[in-house]
Design an enzyme around this catalytic site. Structure first.
Site, PDB file in Angstrom:
ATOM      1  N   SER A  99       0.872  -1.188   0.000  1.00 27.90           N
ATOM      2  CA  SER A  99       0.000   0.000   0.000  1.00 27.90           C
ATOM      3  C   SER A  99       0.897   1.222   0.000  1.00 27.90           C
ATOM      4  O   SER A  99       2.091   1.125   0.278  1.00 27.90           O
ATOM      5  CB  SER A  99      -0.852   0.025   1.274  1.00 27.90           C
ATOM      6  OG  SER A  99      -0.058   0.418   2.385  1.00 27.90           O
ATOM      7  N   ASP A 100       0.359   2.393  -0.305  1.00 28.66           N
ATOM      8  CA  ASP A 100       1.116   3.601  -0.018  1.00 28.66           C
ATOM      9  C   ASP A 100       0.982   3.864   1.488  1.00 28.66           C
ATOM     10  O   ASP A 100       0.205   3.208   2.193  1.00 28.66           O
ATOM     11  CB  ASP A 100       0.625   4.786  -0.857  1.00 28.66           C
ATOM     12  CG  ASP A 100       1.706   5.868  -0.960  1.00 28.66           C
ATOM     13  OD1 ASP A 100       2.658   5.859  -0.160  1.00 28.66           O
ATOM     14  OD2 ASP A 100       1.595   6.746  -1.843  1.00 28.66           O
ATOM     15  N   TRP A 101       1.749   4.813   1.949  1.00 26.85           N
ATOM     16  CA  TRP A 101       1.809   5.115   3.385  1.00 26.85           C
ATOM     17  C   TRP A 101       0.394   5.448   3.910  1.00 26.85           C
ATOM     18  O   TRP A 101      -0.176   6.458   3.510  1.00 26.85           O
ATOM     19  CB  TRP A 101       2.757   6.298   3.586  1.00 26.85           C
ATOM     20  CG  TRP A 101       3.005   6.689   5.006  1.00 26.85           C
ATOM     21  CD1 TRP A 101       2.122   7.284   5.854  1.00 26.85           C
ATOM     22  CD2 TRP A 101       4.227   6.515   5.733  1.00 26.85           C
ATOM     23  NE1 TRP A 101       2.707   7.492   7.071  1.00 26.85           N
ATOM     24  CE2 TRP A 101       4.004   7.040   7.026  1.00 26.85           C
ATOM     25  CE3 TRP A 101       5.475   5.983   5.433  1.00 26.85           C
ATOM     26  CZ2 TRP A 101       4.994   7.045   8.005  1.00 26.85           C
ATOM     27  CZ3 TRP A 101       6.457   5.994   6.402  1.00 26.85           C
ATOM     28  CH2 TRP A 101       6.211   6.506   7.675  1.00 26.85           C
TER      29      TRP A 101
END
Ligand code: NOJ
Length: 630
Positions: free
Chosen positions: A278-280
């Site tokens: 995932s992104d942050w």
């Protein structure tokens, strides 16, 4: 005899190629078997651990020891990395190594031009070599995974992350993304100096409405497939190891919860067998998106959509076990995610060589690396104007005025995403010019404006004085690095601060003037163009930007950069890009009446009119692909 030798060589080459294919397949089979064995032994906590990534080592040692953490980002001290890896490999129950990630976006310590500048080189081989250098430097610090290349198509210069992109064209972006991937990964990911690449941000993130970061996107499937997905598909075909799901909502479903994109397209259609991170916090951010009720729901939707690893937040750690017990997700789904992650760890050779052996690596920022950074910067710079052939300059010139906030800005010329730079490495244009002239010319330097945004004009008189006593004015303008990049979008993309006024005042002198513009995006520079004799657009050129600019100014090298993105005249023209679909009334110059030329009291008329703006017309300031040379 010669024929015989050629024939034998051909047979040998073929045999080696076949042997490679077979050993790779054999190797892959062995990897899958090893993964099966491991998965059989893993507890649910250990599986969730593999699916979790935390920021930094501090405070995470115990989780690693218990086998409850599979990845760490943002740790670049090699001793610390080796130490935590030793805990994972020698103290955890199953000894599964960690994968250490970092944003190595356009160089590690040796900084290359921002990706938008790299795209302006139109030279994938050079980009590949630059990525190779970045990988070697990063790997010597224990980093075996970069969150790059970013391959979001961006048609909006307001968006701060256009700096990190390869521009507006999916073909160019695909070429650059594949080149970078090869540079990072080589054809053997298990080499200690190879790092796994990450195709990001899947997908459509660059289409954020209004060019405002994190904003919603609406992309019809045709456009998605024909444009936005293309670089990702090319990278998957090129063997990219990982992929990052974006922050954005696409057509009502966040990218991080989007099973159509992450499963149907990525896995079923493209057969991607690496892992998705995932992104942050993009999993928990599905709550404010309005797509998930709470953290548990977010974990459920992300796992179900096919996000294998969670970056930074705790939704997986806190909820997967419960979701499994409640029968909302299956062990097969969890095993699939773990399998994808372990596959990449095996391919990286982390099970056999988990530690970083620093003496194996060349010195960081060595002369070869700097030379390549210089070459990349040279090829990234676009000459936008050269009236009266004011460039190239003669080395006989005796007095040079060097003005502007970017002439000696060692930090700002590096651009966004340069976590591992050492600013002292930077060669600024002022340094490089002094070195190049070696005392043969007087250099009258007046910074004039403290930063690109400064409005204090107290030093304008000194700048004018310097211009008056010089044969040429070199004015270094643009944007500081902090004005582009993540979450740094601008609604007004003109030169900030009092830079336009500075150009105006200097243009009143009779000294020929060259503008060198360093920026993270296309700026609207119409108002200064006419007031200068020549313009070089250097984006943020990186560590060796100074010598590269000097070489171009003096004709040691010819400018060869071409714009990877359209430059609008006014921000109101955005989106404006070269492969815009036609309208039923395509614009023509002869059908456009400028707003000021419309007679007062004119009757309403639409026939004969076409798709244009009354004030801006329909042409850009500079089209995609533009760039002059000597
Ligand atoms: C958020 C950014 O969107 C992404 O590009 C980056 O890789 C991660 N943070 C990690 O720093």
């Amino acid at each position: 005899m010669k024929k015989f030798t050629t024939f034998t060589t051909m047979i040998l080459v073929l045999l080696i190629a076949f042997a490679n294919v077979f050993s790779q397949t054999g190797n892959q089979k062995q990897i899958e078997e090893k993964i099966d064995l491991l998965i059989e032994k893993m507890t649910i906590e250990e599986k969730i651990g593999q699916m979790s990534q935390r920021n930094g080592v501090r405070g995470n040692e115990e989780a690693v020891r218990r086998g409850h953490l599979g990845s760490i980002l943002n740790e670049v001290d090699v001793e610390t990395v080796n130490k935590i890896q030793r805990i994972a490999v020698e103290e955890s129950r199953l000894g599964i190594p960690l994968i250490i990630g970092r944003d190595v976006i356009h160089g590690f310590r040796t900084i290359f031009p921002i990706p938008l500048g790299l795209a302006a080189t139109w030279n994938p081989e050079l980009v590949k070599q630059g990525a190779r250098i970045a990988a070697v430097e990063a790997a010597s610090s224990g980093v075996r995974w970069t969150f790059a290349p970013m391959m979001d198509i961006s048609r909006d210069p307001r968006w701060g992350r256009i700096a990190e992109s390869f521009g507006e064209d999916h073909y160019l972006a695909s070429k650059m993304a594949v080149a970078m991937t090869h540079g990072f990964q080589t054809d053997d990911l298990s080499r200690p100096d190879a790092i796994a690449a990450c195709a990001k941000h899947y997908v459509g993130y660059g289409a954020a409405e209004g060019g405002r970061d994190y904003n919603t996107t609406y992309i019809p499937e045709g456009l998605m497939r024909n444009v936005y997905l293309k670089p990702f598909q090319a990278s998957v075909n090129a063997g990219i190891a990982t992929l990052m799901s974006g922050f954005n909502d696409i057509n009502g479903i966040p990218a991080t919860g989007n099973a159509f994109l992450l499963k149907k397209v990525l896995r079923d259609e493209w057969n991607f067998d690496g892992f998705v991170v995932s992104d942050w916090a993009s999993i928990t951010e599905m709550i404010p998106h309005g797509f998930c009720a709470d953290e548990k729901d977010a974990a459920l939707k992300a796992v179900s959509a096919g996000v294998d690893m969670e970056m930074a937040t705790y939704a997986y750690q806190n909820n997967i076990k419960k979701l499994l017990e409640e029968g909302k997700i299956t062990m097969e789904e969890i095993d699939e995610a773990v399998r994808n992650i372990l596959r990449v760890k095996f391919r990286l050779g982390l099970f056999d060589n988990p530690y970083t052996d620093v003496p194996q690596f060349p010195e960081i920022v060595n002369p070869d690396h700097l030379e390549m950074a210089k070459k990349s910067a040279e090829q990234s710079i676009v000459m936008l104007k050269n009236d009266g052939k004011v460039l190239p300059l003669s080395k006989e010139v005796k007095n040079i005025a060097v003005l502007g906030p970017m002439a000696d800005a060692p930090y700002d010329q590096l651009g966004t995403w340069t976590f591992d730079k050492v600013t002292d490495d930077t060669k600024t244009p002022l340094n490089a010019l002094r070195e190049f002239m070696g005392g043969s010319a007087k250099i009258h330097y007046v910074k004039t404006l403290e930063t690109s945004r400064a409005i204090n004009q107290d030093r304008f008189p000194s700048a004018i004085e310097a211009a008056n006593k010089s044969d040429i004015v070199l004015m270094f303008l643009g944007e500081e690095s902090i004005l582009s990049g993540e979450a740094h979008c601008r609604a007004d993309i003109s030169l900030p601060g009092a830079q336009e006024q500075l150009v105006s005042e200097i243009s009143e002198t009779s000294t020929p003037t060259v503008l060198i513009i360093m920026a993270g995006r296309p700026l609207t520079i119409g108002s200064v163009l006419d007031k200068a004799d020549a313009v070089l657009y250097s984006f943020h050129p990186g560590t060796m930007g100074g010598p590269a600019i000097v070489d171009l100014l003096f004709g040691i090298e010819s400018p060869s950069g071409k714009l990877p993105v359209t430059f609008p005249k006014m921000v109101g023209q955005v989106p404006i890009y070269y492969n815009h679909k036609n309208t039923g009334r395509p614009p023509r110059a002869e059908a456009w009446t400028h707003i000021n030329d419309i007679p007062a009291g004119a009757e309403q008329f639409s026939l004969g009119n076409e798709s244009h703006y009354l004030d801006a017309g329909f042409t850009p300031q500079f089209p995609f692909g533009f760039g002059l040379s000597y």
